[in-house]
Design a protein around this motif. Structure first.
Motif, PDB file in Angstrom:
ATOM      1  N   LYS A   1       0.824  -1.207   0.000  1.00 15.78           N
ATOM      2  CA  LYS A   1       0.000   0.000   0.000  1.00 15.78           C
ATOM      3  C   LYS A   1       0.857   1.255   0.000  1.00 15.78           C
ATOM      4  O   LYS A   1       0.517   2.251  -0.642  1.00 15.78           O
ATOM      5  CB  LYS A   1      -0.939  -0.010   1.196  1.00 15.78           C
ATOM      6  N   ALA A   2       1.975   1.204   0.723  1.00 17.27           N
ATOM      7  CA  ALA A   2       2.852   2.372   0.757  1.00 17.27           C
ATOM      8  C   ALA A   2       3.405   2.665  -0.630  1.00 17.27           C
ATOM      9  O   ALA A   2       3.602   3.824  -0.989  1.00 17.27           O
ATOM     10  CB  ALA A   2       3.993   2.144   1.743  1.00 17.27           C
ATOM     11  N   ILE A   3       3.661   1.638  -1.413  1.00 15.73           N
ATOM     12  CA  ILE A   3       4.231   1.890  -2.738  1.00 15.73           C
ATOM     13  C   ILE A   3       3.164   1.967  -3.825  1.00 15.73           C
ATOM     14  O   ILE A   3       3.476   1.883  -5.003  1.00 15.73           O
ATOM     15  CB  ILE A   3       5.322   0.863  -3.109  1.00 15.73           C
ATOM     16  N   GLY A   4       1.922   2.153  -3.420  1.00 16.82           N
ATOM     17  CA  GLY A   4       0.917   2.507  -4.414  1.00 16.82           C
ATOM     18  C   GLY A   4      -0.163   1.487  -4.696  1.00 16.82           C
ATOM     19  O   GLY A   4      -0.928   1.659  -5.643  1.00 16.82           O
ATOM     20  N   ALA A   5      -0.245   0.406  -3.901  1.00 16.46           N
ATOM     21  CA  ALA A   5      -1.286  -0.592  -4.146  1.00 16.46           C
ATOM     22  C   ALA A   5      -2.641  -0.041  -3.737  1.00 16.46           C
ATOM     23  O   ALA A   5      -2.782   0.559  -2.671  1.00 16.46           O
ATOM     24  CB  ALA A   5      -0.991  -1.863  -3.375  1.00 16.46           C
TER      25      ALA A   5
END
Ligand code: ATP
Ligand code: MG
Lengths: 411, 240
Positions: free
Chosen positions: A317-321
């Motif tokens: 999620k932190a990298i854009g999921a």
């Protein structure tokens, strides 16, 4: 994220999964394997039945005393040597010479074979056992039976102390094979084997007048069943009606309460298929339960796996999921678990259905072997994938809803 | 407030803005405010260090800056958009495109290779395969890991893992890089190397960098320093 990529990551998750995932897959494997095996057995059974029916044709009627009890599993006319024959007492309705006379007066009927059945003690070379005996009209039986002769000959109208035996009895029953013209002892009297029929059963056939002496509780002139061959198969229904009317008249009963049943092989087939499908459904229900247990296993593994991967979910999620990316990856993961389980299960199922007839012996039902159909393979794969998805749905949804910060903090 | 004159051409553009932001953790009945009424701006092209004692709210602030968490009260604007008005999926995409994270514990995915770890953010942004792989390779070469592309994170040293995580944060070419104690798990030499790397990104590529540290020596690399104490901003200083 593109679905293709989700699939790639889901696949990597399965590849790197722990033994636990593989145990889960085993649950699906067992469920699918049993479904496949059961379906293959049932199609094997269906093949046997339709083959038998094919041989019989639609021109055979079986008359038995007593109101209709439906068909019996072992075929019309007791060709399978089953013990299904009713042992009539004086109070129950009987089939007698009167009935035969009445039937003989009908021009629509071609052949009439009277039969009785019972269990007798048989011995050969010092070994003995109980087998089923069918007494038949030796003049007619050979023309009406579906059995084919393997060695020797069928019964003949002049026959006295002779028998025709089934292949199983001839080859396997007594340590040594029984050959043509050898003597076997039935309840103390000696009989000569004149024919061996092409069948794996243990039954014996002999002229009905001899059979009355061997089967002690039968009265001469009373029959367990009468097998009839009609002249014109296309007129089957009309013939059945005429025959029924005649019997009602001579037996002094009403059409509403007949004391006999006249079944055609067609009806028999319907009854038999109905029974078989009931049994198949029952077996399938058992297999389905094991699949459900497998599904619960998948759900359990998915919950644990989501817990285990909480931190990774946070990272993703932190990298854009997006939520739906996480959802797709986890759903596909559980679908893949189902798929892998399904495929391995099918392979086991095929092996199992090949082995079953060997393991269980050539009993009547497995006589035709087993048949794994392409349909059942696709069905099993579909079902296991759906099970995987359903079982993974809740855990995957929960994974997707995790707050990134909470997921990242998880250790 | 940071008033930059010399550093970057974009100086003066506000990239991120906190308006009366509160973060209150509820533990049963007890409310524990971790951030109290924070109002602050982060300018595009700035290098910000957030310092303060343990428990002062640095990580909490960082998580809010990175849109990993939502404030209890107040508003956060990223590129003039109120992040509370964005849908989950828009926010995720915005985060993927605009922000790169470097964590103290690297936070790499252990089951996949260095290359795939760095490629991962591009997959969420649906880059085309060829472009994504080229970028990944280039960035890994840039951080000096050309020979470790197909190793798994567990086969790398701490410093190498942190470089992988820097590569991952850079691969989407984000405007802002967030680093929470990026050197916390590294020895001082490796830590300094990482800092030099961040400094170079700021100096030469004009990235906006926000870093949490409690090492005042490392904080010197930054242009602006925000000091937190008990959830409040104690001081903001700039070194020009
Ligand atoms: N999830 C949480 N639930 C409850 N309280 C929390 C939570 N996260 C942080 N806190 C509290 O908020 C305050 C600020 O925590 P934070 O992690 O931001 O500190 P920090 O400045 O990063 O400290 P450190 O230098 O030790 O990392 C602390 O008092 C902490 O106990
Ligand atoms: Mg912290």
């Amino acid at each position: 994220m593109k679905l293709r990529k989700c699939l790639k990551h889901a696949f990597e998750m399965v590849l790197h999964s722990k033994i636990r995932s593989w145990l889960t897959i085993l649950g699906i494997v067992i469920g699918v394997a049993s479904v496949i095996a059961i379906m293959s057995i049932s199609s094997g059974m269906q093949t046997v039945v339709s083959n038998q029916m094919g041989n019989l044709g639609g021109d055979i009627l079986t008359l038995s005393a007593g109101a209709s009890r439906g068909g019996n599993m072992f075929g019309p006319g007791g060709d399978r040597g089953g013990s299904g024959g009713a042992s009539a007492t004086n109070k129950t309705p009987e089939l007698t010479r009167t009935d035969v006379q009445a039937l003989k007066s009908l021009p629509d009927l071609k052949l009439i074979d009277t039969e009785i059945r019972g269990t007798v003690t048989i011995s050969y070379l010092g070994k003995s056992g109980k087998v089923s005996l069918t007494g038949v009209d030796p003049a007619v039986w050979s023309k009406i039976t579906t059995l084919t002769i393997a060695q020797g000959r069928m019964l003949d109208s002049a026959d006295q102390n002779v028998v025709v035996i089934e292949g199983g009895l001839a080859n396997n029953y007594f340590g040594k094979p029984v050959g043509i013209n050898q003597m076997i002892t039935i309840s103390g009297s000696a009989f000569r084997v004149v024919g061996i029929v092409d069948d794996t059963g243990n039954g014996i056939y002999m002229p009905i007048n001899m059979a009355y002496q061997e089967i002690t509780d039968k009265t001469t002139g009373v029959y367990d069943s009468i097998v009839i061959k009609v002249k014109d198969e296309s007129q089957l229904d009309a013939t059945i009606n005429k025959t029924t009317a005649k019997l009602i008249a001579v037996r002094h009963v009403t059409a509403k309460k007949p004391d006999f049943s006249l079944t055609s092989s067609k009806q028999m087939q319907a009854t038999r298929s109905a029974m078989m499908s009931t049994m198949n459904n029952f077996l399938l229900a058992i297999a389905a339960v094991s699949l459900i247990v497998g599904a619960v296993g998948v759900a359990n593994t998915m919950f644990t796996s989501v817990l285990e991967k909480t931190k990774e979910i946070g990272i993703m999620k932190a990298i854009g999921a997006r939520n739906k990316d996480v959802l797709s990856i986890f759903l596909m993961n559980s679908a893949l678990i189902g798929l892998v389980g399904g495929i391995i299960g099918i392979m086991f199922g095929i092996v199992l259905s090949g082995l079953l007839p060997v393991l269980m012996g050539e009993t009547g039902m497995l006589r035709g072997g087993t048949l794994v159909s392409l349909n059942s393979v696709f069905l099993a794969i579909g079902v296991s994938v759906v099970i995987g998805i359903l079982a993974g749905a809740i855990p995957a949804y929960r994974a997707s809803k995790l707050k990134p910060v909470d997921a990242l903090r998880y250790e | 407030m940071a008033t930059k004159k010399t550093t970057a051409a974009q100086a003066g553009t506000v990239l991120l803005r906190f308006e009366n932001v509160w973060k209150i953790y509820k533990m049963g009945e007890v409310e524990a405010p971790a951030l109290k009424n924070i109002t602050v701006k982060i300018l595009k092209g700035d290098f910000v260090a957030i310092i303060g004692a343990s428990g002062s709210g640095k990580s909490t602030m960082m998580n809010l800056i990175g849109c990993l968490d939502t404030p209890t009260k107040g508003k956060i604007f990223l590129k003039n958009q109120d992040i509370s008005s964005l849908s989950e999926s828009d926010l995720a995409s915005l985060r993927g495109r605009t922000i790169g994270f470097i964590f103290q514990q690297y936070n790499l995915i252990p089951s996949i290779t260095t290359f795939d770890n760095v490629l991962f953010p591009l997959e969420f942004l649906e880059y085309d395969d060829e472009e994504a792989q080229k970028r990944t390779r280039d960035i890994l070469l840039k951080v000096g890991l050309g020979d470790k592309m197909y190793n798994r994170p567990t086969q790398l040293s701490g410093g190498q893992q942190q470089r992988v995580s820097i590569a991952r944060s850079l691969v989407t070419n984000p405007e802002i890089i967030l680093a929470d104690e990026p050197t916390g798990a590294l020895d001082s030499v490796t830590g300094r190397e990482v800092l030099e790397m961040l400094h170079k990104l700021w100096k030469e590529e004009g990235k906006t960098i926000v870093m949490v540290t409690h090492d005042l020596n490392l904080a010197k690399y930054a242009h602006t320093t925000i000091e937190l104490k008990d959830g409040e901003i104690q001081r903001i200083s700039t070194n020009d």
